[in-house]
Design a protein around this motif. Structure first.
Motif, mmCIF file in Angstrom:
data_model
loop_
_atom_site.group_PDB
_atom_site.id
_atom_site.type_symbol
_atom_site.label_atom_id
_atom_site.label_comp_id
_atom_site.label_asym_id
_atom_site.label_seq_id
_atom_site.Cartn_x
_atom_site.Cartn_y
_atom_site.Cartn_z
ATOM 1 N N MET A 1 -6.791 10.983 7.178
ATOM 2 C CA MET A 1 -7.901 9.758 7.393
ATOM 3 C C MET A 1 -9.341 10.690 6.544
ATOM 4 O O MET A 1 -9.850 9.474 6.337
ATOM 5 C CB MET A 1 -8.105 10.314 9.190
ATOM 6 N N SER B 1 -11.911 9.092 4.145
ATOM 7 C CA SER B 1 -13.371 8.528 4.670
ATOM 8 C C SER B 1 -14.366 8.625 3.415
ATOM 9 O O SER B 1 -15.220 8.547 3.522
ATOM 10 C CB SER B 1 -13.750 8.954 6.163
ATOM 11 N N SER C 1 -4.447 12.214 12.362
ATOM 12 C CA SER C 1 -5.102 12.308 11.829
ATOM 13 C C SER C 1 -4.950 11.336 10.561
ATOM 14 O O SER C 1 -5.594 11.750 9.582
ATOM 15 C CB SER C 1 -7.003 13.544 11.741
ATOM 16 N N HIS D 1 -15.519 4.979 7.267
ATOM 17 C CA HIS D 1 -15.312 4.235 8.645
ATOM 18 C C HIS D 1 -14.384 2.926 8.227
ATOM 19 O O HIS D 1 -15.005 1.991 8.627
ATOM 20 C CB HIS D 1 -15.201 5.230 9.663
ATOM 21 N N ASP E 1 -9.322 0.386 12.418
ATOM 22 C CA ASP E 1 -8.761 2.187 12.541
ATOM 23 C C ASP E 1 -9.318 2.342 13.823
ATOM 24 O O ASP E 1 -8.031 2.946 14.095
ATOM 25 C CB ASP E 1 -8.877 3.106 10.967
ATOM 26 N N HIS F 1 -11.215 11.262 13.790
ATOM 27 C CA HIS F 1 -11.315 10.427 12.235
ATOM 28 C C HIS F 1 -12.416 11.897 12.215
ATOM 29 O O HIS F 1 -13.731 10.832 10.779
ATOM 30 C CB HIS F 1 -12.282 8.759 12.518
#
Length: 1385
Positions: free
Chosen positions: A509, A513, A526, A633, A637, A699
C-alpha cells in the motif's frame, strides 16, 4: 475524489483492532516554507501579480514592458506586435493598479506561510524501464459476421423468428415473458416507423434521423427497452438510455436533465407501466422534472402504435461513423456526461467481445447487470443479438428478495455464460444454505463486470471456495475491466485448461500511495491483493501513462492510467469538445518526448499496470483517487479497510461512502457510513475509533471526518448503491444529518503555519525621533481644544450640574427638558425645568428627613427607565448624596436579576435605596427572599410618596473634584466595576457632547438607550440639563411590544439627532424588515435625521449598521447619518460622530496581519480582508495615543495597540471596597515608558489603531480616524497570535443557515465554539464539520470543541454584547444543556 461501497463484499482483509490501542502519532515531515506571492499590496512599479499555486519559493515578478512592441498575452508570454498609441495607452492603464498605492500606510514583508509537505527522501521511486505498448490479438474476420447489428437482427428475425432472444422474470423468479427474435424484429420496425412518421406533422416531423431521443425504462422491463433501442437503431435516431425519474428531485436526476437538454432531446420513449408510474400533476400531465427539457412522452407498447404500411421498410446500412447511442456517465462531482458511441465502434466492440468470450450461436446467458449501460448493455442487448443468443434477465428487485436467483437460473437453463458483479456473488454466498440441487457444470464463463474493483478478488475466491463442489471450475471466473469511455478495456478469456494459473499481485500500500509497484508478502495487513483482468481486447493497443500532466509513458513498475487505442471505444463527450480532446484524443509520449503513435488513444479512467505475460491489473479508478499531502489513496481501498473492521456487521448492508474535501489547500478524507438501526452510541464510538486506527496503520493516512448516518438515509443510485457526489454535496452544504461525527483535524492537518514566536521589542533609544517611531508617525490624535472654543455657553459659568438646573428653573421655568413616551408612542409624562427642580427639592428633603443621610452618602437608584430616575438623581445632588443608578430586577426573572442588584448595592456601599412603590413591593416579595437575604437591604425609600415641604437649603459642594456619581456596570468578561465621576468630569463631559452635537435649547433629541451606565446614562439624565435641549425618552424595553416605536417617534417629533444601542437597531432590522411599505403608508419619514448614533463599547458592527441603513433608505434615512460612538470604563465617551466634520470612513485591513498586531490596508474584497468602520469623531478635549499594552511604549501608525486616552472627562478611578490600588493606578494613571512620559493617560483596555485620512475636519486639519478592533481581555492568544472572537464568530455564522448565533472562547489551549441552532436537532451534527472547516480555512486554527446549543443559551448583556466568560463558566460547569458536544481529535 470518491469511492463507495454499495454492498458488503466479503473482504480481502479483516482486522480486529483492540479499542485500547493508543493513537499512532501523526507522521512528522521536514517542513520547508515557501512564500506565495503577495497579492494584497500594490506597488506602482509592478503589474498586479496573480496568485500562483503555493509551490514556488520566490515570487516571480513580471517585467514591465515599456515599449509598444512587447505585450503580454494571456499566458504571460511576451509577443511582438505593432500597436497603435491608443491601444498601448489602454494596455498601460490596465497594467497600473486601479487605485493609487496606499502610501500613507506601511507595507510589511510579513506573509503567513502554510507548510508545504516535503517529499520523503526515503519514498520508493520507479526503477523499471519505460513500458511498451501492448497489442491485443488480431480481430479475426469471420465470414458470416453481420455488417451491422440491424442486419443481424434482420437475419435472425427472418430465418429463426421462433428462437428466444430474451426471457424476463417476475419478482417470484417465474418466467414472465419470452421475447423471440421474430417479435423483436417486427416490433422494432413498428417503433421505428412510429418514431419517424407519427410524431409531429408530415411536413414538420418531431424526430428526424440523427436526432437524439431518451429511453426511460424501468430495470424490470428489458424487453420493452430492447424493442425501443433497436427501433431507434432502425430509425437511425440516437437512443440516450437514462434512469426512471422517481420523484421531481431524485438524486442526480437534475444532472441527467442537463444532459438531455444539451443533447437536444425532445421525445422520451417509455413503457406503459413506467408511464403510469411517473409522478403526475393535478390535471394528469407529467410535470417537467427539475432541470429537464420539455419532453413528449411516447409509449412504445405495440397496442399503442400504428402498423407500418406494407411498402415501408427500414433502411439497413453497414455500420458507419454515425452515432449509434449515447451512454450517460456520472462524474465524481455529480455532473453527467454523454459518451457517444459510433455504429462502427458498437459493431467492432461486439465482434471483439464475441472473439474474446468465444460466443457461439444460440448460447444461453444469464444477466444480472443493468441492461441500459456498460457490461449489461454490451453483453445482454448488443453482442447477444449479433450471435442470436438467449438472455435470461434477472431484475434487481428479484435479487433483493432472492440473492440466489441467478444461480438457480444458471442451473435451470443450463446457461453457458453469466454476467454478474462481485456483490451478486457476495450476496449469493451469504444466502447460500447448502442448496442441494445446485449444479454449475454448464457454466463455461462467469463474467465479473467489476473485476477492476480491487476487492472483487475476495468475492471471486470465496465464491469459488463454496461452489467448486457444485461443479464450478476455477477457469470459468473471468473478471473484466471497462469504462464508459473505452468500453471493454480487458477481459480474462475462458479456457478449457484448468492448469493455467491466474495472475495475482500482492502490492505494498505504501508503494501504491507513491504510485510505485512493490511486491509484498500476503501476511502483512498493509497490502493490496489484485487479480488480473485478462489481456488487452482483440484489435486494440494499450499503454499506461502518468495520471497527472502530460501523458508520459510510465515505467514498468509504475502505476498509471490505462489508455486504449481501438475502433471499439467511445468517440466524444456529447457537445463538450474541450473535455473530449483531453480524454478521447490523447497522444502518449515516449521517453524522447515524441508521441508513440499517430493514432489517438482514449483514457480509460482506470489506474493500473501491465504485468508479466501481458496480463492487465487494475489498482483503482481515477475518480476514486485522493491525493493527500502528495500521496495517492484510492477511495475503494479505504472503504474495504473500513468494512473489514470488527464488528463487521456494524455498517448497515456495507453502505460506506469515502470522498475527499479540500480544506486549507489539501485534500482531507471523509468517511460516511450507515449504521445498523440497533447500534448504540457506545458501539458506534468504538467502531469509529477502530476504523481510524485501521486506516491510519494500513494506509498511513488520517481520516479528517468520520460520520455515521441512520440506516437507509444516504442518497441512492438507481440500482441501490450510494450516490457519491450527492452524499458529498449534502456533507458540504450541511444537510447530511449524521447521528454521530468524529472529526480529527488535530491529527490530519499538518500544513498549518508555524506558531508565531514573539520578537523582543526594540528599545526606546533606537525608536524615538521627534514624533516618529521606527520611521513612522506616532499614532496619536486629539479632538478640538475645549479652551479655544468660543461659544455663548451660559452653563459654563457653573461648576456643578445642580447649579445649572437651578439657573434654568429661574430663567426658563416652563421650557420642557424631558418627554417620556409610552409603547403606543403617546407622551406619558414630561418635565419642565421648574418641575424637575421642585421634584428634586422634595426628594432631597425626603433623603435628609426620612433617610437621615449625611452629605457624601451613597444612594442606589433602582428605577425603570423614565422621569422618576432623573428627578431622583438631581434630588441626590441637591442633598449632597452620591447617586448610583441600578437596573431594577426583572419581575419575571427575579432569581437571576435580583442578586446583581443586591451586589451593586453592597459593593457601592449604598446607605439607602430609592425606588418606586411597585419595585419596593418586589424587593420584599416571597420570590425576592428566595433569591437573596432581604433582611440585609439598607433602608428602602419609596419616592411615589414625597413630603410636601422642601429642604431648608440646597447642598453646594465645596470642591468640584469631589464625587458627583458612581457609574456601575458589568463588563463583557463578567467583571462588575464602579467608576468614580467627579463634578469636573461630569460638566466637562456634558460640554464636550454639547459642542460635538451642537445641542441648544431649541433642539430635540430622541434617546432609545438604557439609562444605567456609560454614555446612555449621561444622554438620558445629564445632557438636557446642561445644554437645555429637549430629550425624547424611549425605553428600549417598549420596543419589544412595538418595534416601530423609536423610528415613529423620530419621525413624529421631526428629530434631527437620535441615539440608540445595537440591540435596538437589531430589533428594528429584524422586526421591521418586512414592514417598510406599511410604515411608509403610516407616514414614517426619516429624511430629517442627520445623526443616528449607536452608543457602544465595542468594534462597530458594520454588517448591522449597513443593513439598517439599507432597510430604511426607502423611508428617507440618509446612509451617512448612521454612525457609532466609542466609550469604555475609564472614559464613557471617547468618540461620537457629531454633526459637523467628515463622514465616518471604512477601511479594509488584512486579518492575517492583524493577528500579529500589524495593520495592513488592502482593497475591498481581497482575500482575508476585514472591514473596519471608524468609531465616530474624537470628542473635543480628548487626546488619544496608541501604546503597546505590554511595554507601554508609543506605537507608530502601522501598529495595532491599546487605545490610551487623556481628557477632562476621564473617570477618576474605580470605586472598590477592597482597595485594589494597583489596578486603579494602571487603568487610570498610566504613563508611557518612553517619549512623552509626563502626561497621565487612562488605559481603555481596547485594541485599535489610528489612521490619518485625506479628509479635513472642521478646523481644516487632516482628519485622524480611530478604528476600534476589540477588547484586550476578550482577545485570545492562540498559536502565538492574537485573535478577536468576533472575527471567528463571523466566519462560523456564515458556515450554515441554521446557525443563529455563535460565541468562541479559549479553554486551556483549545478553541471552544458554541453555536445556537435554529432548526431541527437533526441538523446539530451537520454543523460540526462546517464550523471546523470554516475556522481552518479562514483563521488557520483547529477547533477543539464544538458545542451545539438551543437558541438563547449564549448570554448577552443589556448593551447587546456577548458575555463569553459567563458562557465559558457555564461550559466548564456543564450547565449549558447542549444538544451535542463534539470533541475534535
Amino acid at each position: 475524489m470518491l469511492g463507495v461501497a454499495e454492498n458488503g463484499n466479503s473482504l480481502r482483509r479483516s482486522c480486529e483492532f483492540g479499542s485500547d490501542l493508543l493513537w499512532p502519532p501523526p507522521l512528522e515531515s521536514d517542513e520547508n516554507h515557501s512564500a506565495p506571492p503577495d497579492v494584497t499590496t500594490y506597488t506602482s512599479e509592478l503589474p498586479t501579480q496573480v496568485e500562483r499555486p503555493q509551490v514556488s519559493t520566490v515570487p516571480r515578478s513580471t517585467p514591465k514592458y515599456g515599449n509598444a512592441e512587447l505585450m503580454e498575452t494571456g499566458d504571460g508570454v511576451p509577443v511582438s506586435s505593432r500597436v497603435s498609441a491608443k491601444i498601448q495607452q489602454l494596455v498601460n492603464t490596465l497594467k497600473q493598479p486601479r487605485r493609487p498605492p496606499l502610501r500613507e500606510f506601511f507595507v510589511d514583508d510579513f506573509e503567513e506561510l502554510l507548510e508545504v509537505q516535503q517529499p520523503d527522501p526515503n519514498q520508493p521511486r520507479p526503477e523499471g524501464a519505460l513500458m511498451l505498448t501492448m497489442r491485443g490479438e488480431q480481430l479475426g474476420v469471420v465470414t458470416n459476421w453481420p455488417p451491422s447489428l440491424e442486419a443481424a437482427l434482420q437475419r435472425w428475425g427472418t430465418i429463426s423468428p421462433k428462437a428466444p432472444c430474451l426471457t424476463t422474470m417476475d419478482t417470484n423468479g417465474k418466467p414472465l415473458y419470452v421475447l423471440t427474435y421474430g417479435k423483436l424484429w417486427s416490433r422494432s420496425i413498428k417503433v421505428a416507423y412510429n418514431i419517424l412518421h407519427k410524431l409531429g406533422t408530415k411536413q414538420e416531423p418531431m424526430v428526424r434521423p440523427g436526432d437524439r431521443v431518451a429511453l426511460v425504462f424501468p430495470n424490470n422491463d428489458p424487453a420493452a427497452f430492447m424493442v425501443a433501442f433497436y427501433g431507434c437503431l432502425l430509425a437511425e435516431v440516437v437512443p440516450v438510455p437514462i434512469e426512471v425519474p422517481l420523484t421531481r428531485k431524485d438524486a442526480g436526476s437534475q444532472q441527467i436533465g442537463f444532459l438531455l437538454g444539451s443533447c437536444g432531446v425532445t421525445v422520451a420513449l417509455t413503457s406503459d407501466a413506467c408511464h403510469k408510474g411517473l409522478p403526475k400533476g393535478p390535471t394528469g400531465e407529467i410535470p417537467q422534472f427539475k432541470g429537464w427539457p420539455k419532453l413528449l412522452w411516447f409509449v412504445t407498447e405495440s397496442k399503442h402504435l400504428s402498423k407500418p404500411p406494407r411498402d415501408w421498410f427500414p433502411h439497413i446500412k453497414d455500420a458507419n461513423n454515425d452515432t449509434a447511442y449515447i451512454e450517460y456517465k456520472t462524474c465524481k462531482d455529480g455532473s453527467v456526461l454523454g459518451v457517444t458511441v459510433m455504429r462502427i465502434a458498437m459493431l467492432t466492440h461486439c465482434q471483439a467481445l464475441t472473439q474474446a468470450c468465444s460466443y457461439t450461436e444460440a448460447e444461453t446467458i444469464v444477466n444480472v447487470l443493468d441492461f441500459k449501460k456498460d457490461v449489461g448493455l454490451w453483453h445482454g442487448i448488443l453482442t447477444s443479438v449479433m450471435n442470436m443468443m438467449h438472455v435470461i434477465s434477472i431484475p434487481y428487485s428479484l435479487m433483493k428478495v432472492n440473492p440466489l436467483s441467478w444461480i438457480q437460473k444458471v442451473c435451470q437453463y443450463k446457461a453457458k455464460v453469466a454476467c454478474v458483479k462481485s456483490r451478486d456473488m457476495h450476496w449469493a454466498l451469504v444466502a447460500h444454505r447448502d442448496q442441494r440441487d445446485i449444479n454449475l457444470t454448464s457454466l463455461r464463463m462467469l463474467v465479473v463486470a467489476d473485476g477492476s474493483n480491487p476487492w472483487s478478488i475476495s468475492s471471486c475466491d470465496a465464491f469459488l471456495n463454496v461452489f467448486q463442489s457444485k461443479g464450478l471450475r476455477p477457469e470459468v471466473i473471468c473478471p473484466c475491466a471497462s469504462s464508459p469511455e473505452a468500453l471493454t478495456v480487458a477481459i480474462r478469456r475462458p479456457t478449457d485448461d484448468s492448469n493455467q494459473p491466474t495472475g495475482r499481485g500482492v502490492l505494498s500500500m505504501q508503494g501504491l500511495s507513491h504510485g510505485v509497484i512493490r511486491v509484498d508478502s500476503e501476511e502483512r495487513l498493509s497490502v493490496l491483493t489484485v487479480q488480473d483482468v485478462g489481456t488487452v481486447m482483440p484489435g486494440a493497443l494499450m499503454c499506461v501513462v502518468k495520471p497527472e500532466g502530460v501523458p508520459q509513458l510510465c515505467r514498468t513498475d509504475e502505476i498509471g492510467e490505462l489508455c486504449v487505442c481501438s475502433i471499439a471505444t467511445g468517440t466524444s463527450y456529447y457537445g463538450l469538445s474541450g473535455m473530449t480532446k483531453n480524454t478521447f484524443e490523447v497522444f502518449p509520449m515516449g521517453g524522447n518526448g515524441a508521441p508513440i503513435s499517430e493514432y489517438p488513444f482514449t483514457r480509460t479512467g482506470l489506474l493500473g499496470f501491465v504485468g508479466p505475460g501481458g496480463l492487465v491489473f487494475i489498482a483503482g479508478k481515477m475518480d476514486g483517487l485522493m491525493v493527500v499531502s502528495g500521496r495517492r489513496h484510492n477511495a475503494d481501498d479505504i472503504v474495504a479497510t473500513a468494512l473489514a473492521v470488527e464488528p463487521m456487521k456494524f455498517v448497515y448492508r456495507g453502505r460506506i461512502a469515502v470522498f475527499s474535501v479540500t480544506v486549507l489547500h489539501d485534500e482531507r478524507i471523509v468517511v460516511v457510513a450507515e449504521q445498523r438501526p440497533d447500534s448504540t452510541e457506545e458501539d458506534s464510538f468504538q467502531w469509529m475509533s477502530r476504523v481510524l486506527q485501521a486506516i491510519d496503520s494500513i494506509h498511513g493516512v488520517g481520516v479528517f471526518c468520520l460520520a455515521l448516518v441512520p440506516a437507509n438515509t444516504l442518497p441512492k443510485t438507481p440500482l441501490g448503491g450510494i450516490h457519491l457526489s450527492e452524499t458529498k454535496q449534502l456533507f458540504l452544504e450541511g444537510s447530511l444529518h449524521p447521528c454521530n461525527v468524529l472529526m480529527c483535524p488535530h491529527t490530519c492537518v499538518t500544513n498549518l503555519p508555524k506558531p508565531r514566536q514573539k520578537q523582543p521589542e526594540i528599545g526606546p533609544a533606537s525608536v524615538m525621533v521627534g514624533n516618529l517611531v521606527s520611521g513612522k508617525r506616532i499614532a496619536q490624535a486629539s479632538g478640538r481644544d475645549l479652551g479655544q472654543i468660543e461659544d455663548n455657553d451660559q452653563a459654563r459659568k457653573f461648576l456643578f450640574l445642580s447649579e445649572v438646573l437651578q439657573w434654568r428653573a429661574q430663567t426658563t421655568p416652563d421650557h420642557v427638558l424631558f418627554t417620556l413616551l409610552s409603547s403606543r408612542g403617546a407622551v406619558l409624562s414630561s418635565l419642565t425645568c421648574l418641575q424637575l427642580h421642585k421634584r428634586a427639592e422634595k426628594i432631597a428633603a425626603m433623603l435628609v428627613e426620612r433617610g437621615h443621610l449625611q452629605d457624601g452618602d451613597h444612594v442606589a437608584l433602582v428605577y425603570p427607565p423614565g422621569i422618576d430616575l432623573i428627578a431622583a438623581f438631581y434630588g441626590c445632588l441637591y442633598a449632597g448624596c452620591v447617586p448610583i443608578t441600578v437596573r431594577p430586577p426583572h419581575p419575571q426573572n427575579i432569581a437571576t436579576t435580583l442578586p446583581t442588584v443586591k451586589m451593586i448595592v453592597e459593593v457601592s456601599r449604598s446607605a439607602c435605596v430609592m425606588t418606586t412603590q411597585v419595585i419596593c413591593k418586589l424587593l420584599r416579595s416571597k420570590e425576592a427572599s428566595a433569591a437573596v437575604d432581604v433582611r440585609m437591604w439598607p433602608p428602602v425609600l419609596d419616592t411615589d410618596d414625597l413630603p410636601k415641604k422642601k429642604p431648608p437649603q440646597l447642598y453646594k459642594p465645596s470642591n468640584p473634584d469631589t464625587l458627583a456619581y458612581l457609574d456601575f456596570s458589568v463588563s463583557t468578561t463578567g467583571m462588575l466595576a464602579g467608576v468614580k465621576m467627579s463634578h469636573t468630569a461630569t460638566s466637562a463631559f456634558c460640554r464636550s457632547i454639547k459642542l460635538q452635537c451642537e445641542l441648544y435649547p431649541s433642539r430635540e433629541v430622541a434617546i432609545c438607550l438604557d439609562p444605567y451606565c456609560g454614555l446612555g446614562f449621561v444622554l438620558w439624565c445629564l445632557c438636557s440639563v446642561y445644554s437645555g435641549h429637549q430629550s425624547i425618552l424611549i425605553p428600549p424595553s417598549e420596543l419589544e411590544v412595538n418595534p416601530a416605536l423609536w423610528l415613529m417617534a423620530v419621525s413624529q417629533f421631526r428629530v434631527r439627532d437620535t441615539f440608540c444601542s445595537y440591540s435596538v437597531m437589531e430589533l428594528c432590522t429584524k422586526g421591521l424588515g418586512l414592514q417598510t411599505e406599511s410604515l411608509k403608508s403610516r407616514g414614517l419619514d426619516l429624511s430629517r435625521v442627520r445623526t443616528c448614533v449607536v452608543v457602544a463599547e465595542e468594534r462597530p458592527r458594520i454588517a448591522l449598521t449597513q443593513s439598517f441603513s439599507k432597510l430604511f433608505k426607502d423611508l428617507g434615512l440618509h446612509p451617512r447619518a448612521v454612525s457609532t460612538s466609542f466609550g469604555c470604563r475609564v472614559n464613557l465617551a471617547i468618540c461620537l460622530q457629531g454633526t459637523s466634520g467628515p463622514d465616518p470612513t471604512t477601511v479594509y485591513v488584512d486579518m492575517r496581519a492583524l493577528r500579529h498586531d500589524r495593520v495592513r490596508l488592502v482593497e475591498r474584497g481581497s482575500p482575508h480582508s476585514l472591514p473596519l468602520m471608524e468609531s465616530g469623531k474624537i470628542l473635543p478635549g480628548v487626546r488619544i495615543i496608541i501604546a503597546n499594552p505590554e511595554t507601554k511604549g508609543p506605537l507608530g501608525d502601522s501598529h495595532l495597540g491599546e487605545i490610551w486616552v487623556h481628557s477632562a472627562h476621564n473617570g477618576s478611578g474605580y470605586f472598590t471596597v477592597y482597595g485594589d490600588e494597583a489596578l486603579q493606578s494602571d487603568h487610570f494613571n498610566s504613563r508611557l515608558s518612553f517619549g512623552d512620559t509626563q502626561t497621565v493617560w487612562a488605559r481603555t483596555g481596547y485594541l485599535g489603531f489610528l489612521r490619518r485620512t485625506e479628509l479635513t475636519d472642521a478646523s481644516g486639519e487632516r482628519h485622524d480616524a480611530l478604528y476600534v478592533v476589540g477588547a484586550l481581555d476578550e482577545a485570545m492568544e492562540l498559536r502565538g497570535m492574537r485573535y478577536h472572537p468576533i472575527d471567528i464568530e463571523t466566519s462560523v455564522i456564515r458556515a450554515h443557515k441554521s446557525i443563529m448565533e455563535c460565541a468562541v472562547f479559549p479553554w486551556t489551549n483549545l478553541l471552544v465554539v458554541v453555536v445556537e441552532l435554529e432548526g431541527s436537532e437533526q441538523e446539530a451534527l451537520d454543523l460540526v464539520p462546517l464550523v471546523t472547516n470554516a475556522i481552518l480555512e479562514e483563521h488557520y486554527l483547529i477547533v477543539g470543541v464544538v458545542v451545539v446549543v438551543d437558541i438563547g443559551v449564549i448570554p448577552i448583556n443589556s448593551r447587546g454584547e456577548k458575555q463569553r466568560m459567563h458562557l465559558r463558566d457555564g461550559f466548564l460547569a456543564d450547565q449549558l444543556d447542549p444538544i451535542y458536544v463534539a470533541y475534535n481529535m
